[in-house]
Design a protein around this motif. Structure first.
Motif, PDB file in Angstrom:
ATOM      1  N   ASP A   1       3.665  -3.224   9.190  1.00 54.91           N
ATOM      2  CA  ASP A   1       4.452  -3.753  10.310  1.00 54.91           C
ATOM      3  C   ASP A   1       3.969  -3.087  11.599  1.00 54.91           C
ATOM      4  OD1 ASP A   1       5.975  -4.130   7.834  1.00 54.91           O
ATOM      5  OD2 ASP A   1       7.654  -4.739   9.084  1.00 54.91           O
ATOM      6  N   GLY A   2       3.814  -1.756  11.549  1.00 56.24           N
ATOM      7  CA  GLY A   2       3.358  -1.022  12.722  1.00 56.24           C
ATOM      8  C   GLY A   2       1.940  -1.384  13.118  1.00 56.24           C
ATOM      9  N   LEU A   3       1.046  -1.504  12.141  1.00 57.00           N
ATOM     10  CA  LEU A   3      -0.345  -1.860  12.445  1.00 57.00           C
ATOM     11  C   LEU A   3      -0.441  -3.237  13.088  1.00 57.00           C
ATOM     12  CD1 LEU A   3      -2.191  -0.551   9.251  1.00 57.00           C
ATOM     13  CD2 LEU A   3      -2.414   0.325  11.588  1.00 57.00           C
ATOM     14  N   ARG A   4       0.476  -4.133  12.733  1.00 56.11           N
ATOM     15  CA  ARG A   4       0.464  -5.491  13.291  1.00 56.11           C
ATOM     16  C   ARG A   4       1.317  -5.608  14.547  1.00 56.11           C
ATOM     17  NH1 ARG A   4       0.991  -8.742   7.508  1.00 56.11           N
ATOM     18  NH2 ARG A   4      -0.787  -7.684   6.561  1.00 56.11           N
TER      19      ARG A   4
ATOM     20  N   LEU B   1       5.020   6.147  10.947  1.00 53.25           N
ATOM     21  CA  LEU B   1       4.839   6.164  12.393  1.00 53.25           C
ATOM     22  C   LEU B   1       3.917   5.011  12.776  1.00 53.25           C
ATOM     23  CD1 LEU B   1       4.285   9.995  12.963  1.00 53.25           C
ATOM     24  CD2 LEU B   1       6.415   8.685  13.187  1.00 53.25           C
ATOM     25  N   ALA B   2       4.128   4.483  13.978  1.00 56.55           N
ATOM     26  CA  ALA B   2       3.272   3.409  14.486  1.00 56.55           C
ATOM     27  C   ALA B   2       1.985   4.018  15.046  1.00 56.55           C
ATOM     28  CB  ALA B   2       3.996   2.635  15.584  1.00 56.55           C
ATOM     29  N   PRO B   3       0.900   3.236  15.033  1.00 62.92           N
ATOM     30  CA  PRO B   3      -0.339   3.752  15.631  1.00 62.92           C
ATOM     31  C   PRO B   3      -0.141   3.985  17.138  1.00 62.92           C
ATOM     32  CG  PRO B   3      -0.628   1.486  14.818  1.00 62.92           C
ATOM     33  CD  PRO B   3       0.754   1.899  14.468  1.00 62.92           C
ATOM     34  N   PRO B   4      -0.746   5.049  17.675  1.00 64.38           N
ATOM     35  CA  PRO B   4      -0.518   5.403  19.079  1.00 64.38           C
ATOM     36  C   PRO B   4      -0.986   4.353  20.083  1.00 64.38           C
ATOM     37  CG  PRO B   4      -2.194   6.831  18.087  1.00 64.38           C
ATOM     38  CD  PRO B   4      -1.628   5.991  16.992  1.00 64.38           C
ATOM     39  N   ASN B   5      -1.921   3.483  19.673  1.00 62.66           N
ATOM     40  CA  ASN B   5      -2.441   2.491  20.622  1.00 62.66           C
ATOM     41  C   ASN B   5      -1.406   1.442  21.020  1.00 62.66           C
ATOM     42  OD1 ASN B   5      -2.739   1.485  17.905  1.00 62.66           O
ATOM     43  ND2 ASN B   5      -3.931  -0.198  18.761  1.00 62.66           N
ATOM     44  N   LEU B   6      -0.259   1.407  20.347  1.00 59.70           N
ATOM     45  CA  LEU B   6       0.786   0.437  20.687  1.00 59.70           C
ATOM     46  C   LEU B   6       1.728   0.960  21.762  1.00 59.70           C
ATOM     47  CD1 LEU B   6       1.522  -0.927  17.109  1.00 59.70           C
ATOM     48  CD2 LEU B   6       0.259  -2.058  18.937  1.00 59.70           C
ATOM     49  N   GLY B   7       1.515   2.194  22.192  1.00 65.32           N
ATOM     50  CA  GLY B   7       2.313   2.745  23.284  1.00 65.32           C
ATOM     51  C   GLY B   7       3.465   3.597  22.801  1.00 65.32           C
ATOM     52  N   ALA B   8       3.906   4.495  23.685  1.00 64.32           N
ATOM     53  CA  ALA B   8       4.952   5.461  23.343  1.00 64.32           C
ATOM     54  C   ALA B   8       6.293   4.783  23.087  1.00 64.32           C
ATOM     55  CB  ALA B   8       5.078   6.502  24.453  1.00 64.32           C
TER      56      ALA B   8
END
Length: 192
Positions: A81-84, A115-122
């Motif tokens: 879900d986070g990666l997408r 945790l979501a990947p950091p490239n999606l923003g804080a």
């Protein structure tokens, strides 16, 4: 006297549960099974890990995963879900439905966070992480592991070349770290 039947422990997850990219026997489920056996625990792991699965996919196949009548469950979903970049509210709805269905069957649960990947923003990262923490806070009967890849994510020595999936050393570290929570989960299964 007959030996007790092993506890049926469901591992409902994605590629991290399924052992993506690892040789047979080196993934999370077989290594956890081996660690529990070494500790004298009578457990039969039910591997319901599907690579690429989202929380929606896990919810859609939950009834199928229940066919072997698990007595306890590890829920490891959300990474895809986070990666997408899926909306955290959608992830929350799906995980809440999974937890509610398991609770309705009186199946003790260990929920692992992601945790979501950091490239999606804080902002997205905070909202995504809050999904898991909020669900755990709302359900005090659920055992909560805040981050499934704690101590592994970001360490090249513990991950495959994709930088996402643990290598055999990473899986061993993961299993050793999560083992106390899994044993606490097993202790919640009614005997007899």
């Amino acid at each position: 006297m007959r030996a007790a039947e092993p506890i049926r422990l469901l591992a409902l997850g994605d590629s991290l549960t399924a052992g993506y990219g690892l040789p047979p026997g080196e993934g999370f489920v077989p290594r956890l099974q081996a660690a529990l056996t070494a500790r004298g625990r009578q457990v039969r792991m039910l591997d319901a890990g599907v690579s690429g699965d989202t929380t929606a996919g896990g919810l859609a196949r939950l009834d199928w995963a229940m066919a072997d009548q698990p007595q306890a469950a590890i829920v490891e979903l959300g990474g895809n879900d986070g990666l997408r970049g899926l909306p955290p509210a959608e992830t929350r709805r799906n995980l809440a439905a999974i937890l509610d269905r398991l609770a309705a069957r009186r199946i003790p649960v260990l929920l692992t966070g992601m945790l979501a990947p950091p490239n999606l923003g804080a902002d997205y990262g905070r909202e995504f992480a809050a999904v898991f923490h909020d669900l755990a806070r709302e359900r005090p009967d659920v055992i909560f592991d805040p981050f499934f890849l704690e101590g592994i994510a970001g360490d090249a020595a513990l991950n495959q070349v994709d930088g996402i999936h643990p290598n055999p050393r990473g899986v061993e570290r993961l299993v050793a770290r999560i083992l106390p929570a899994v044993e606490a989960l097993l202790d919640r299964v009614p005997s007899g």
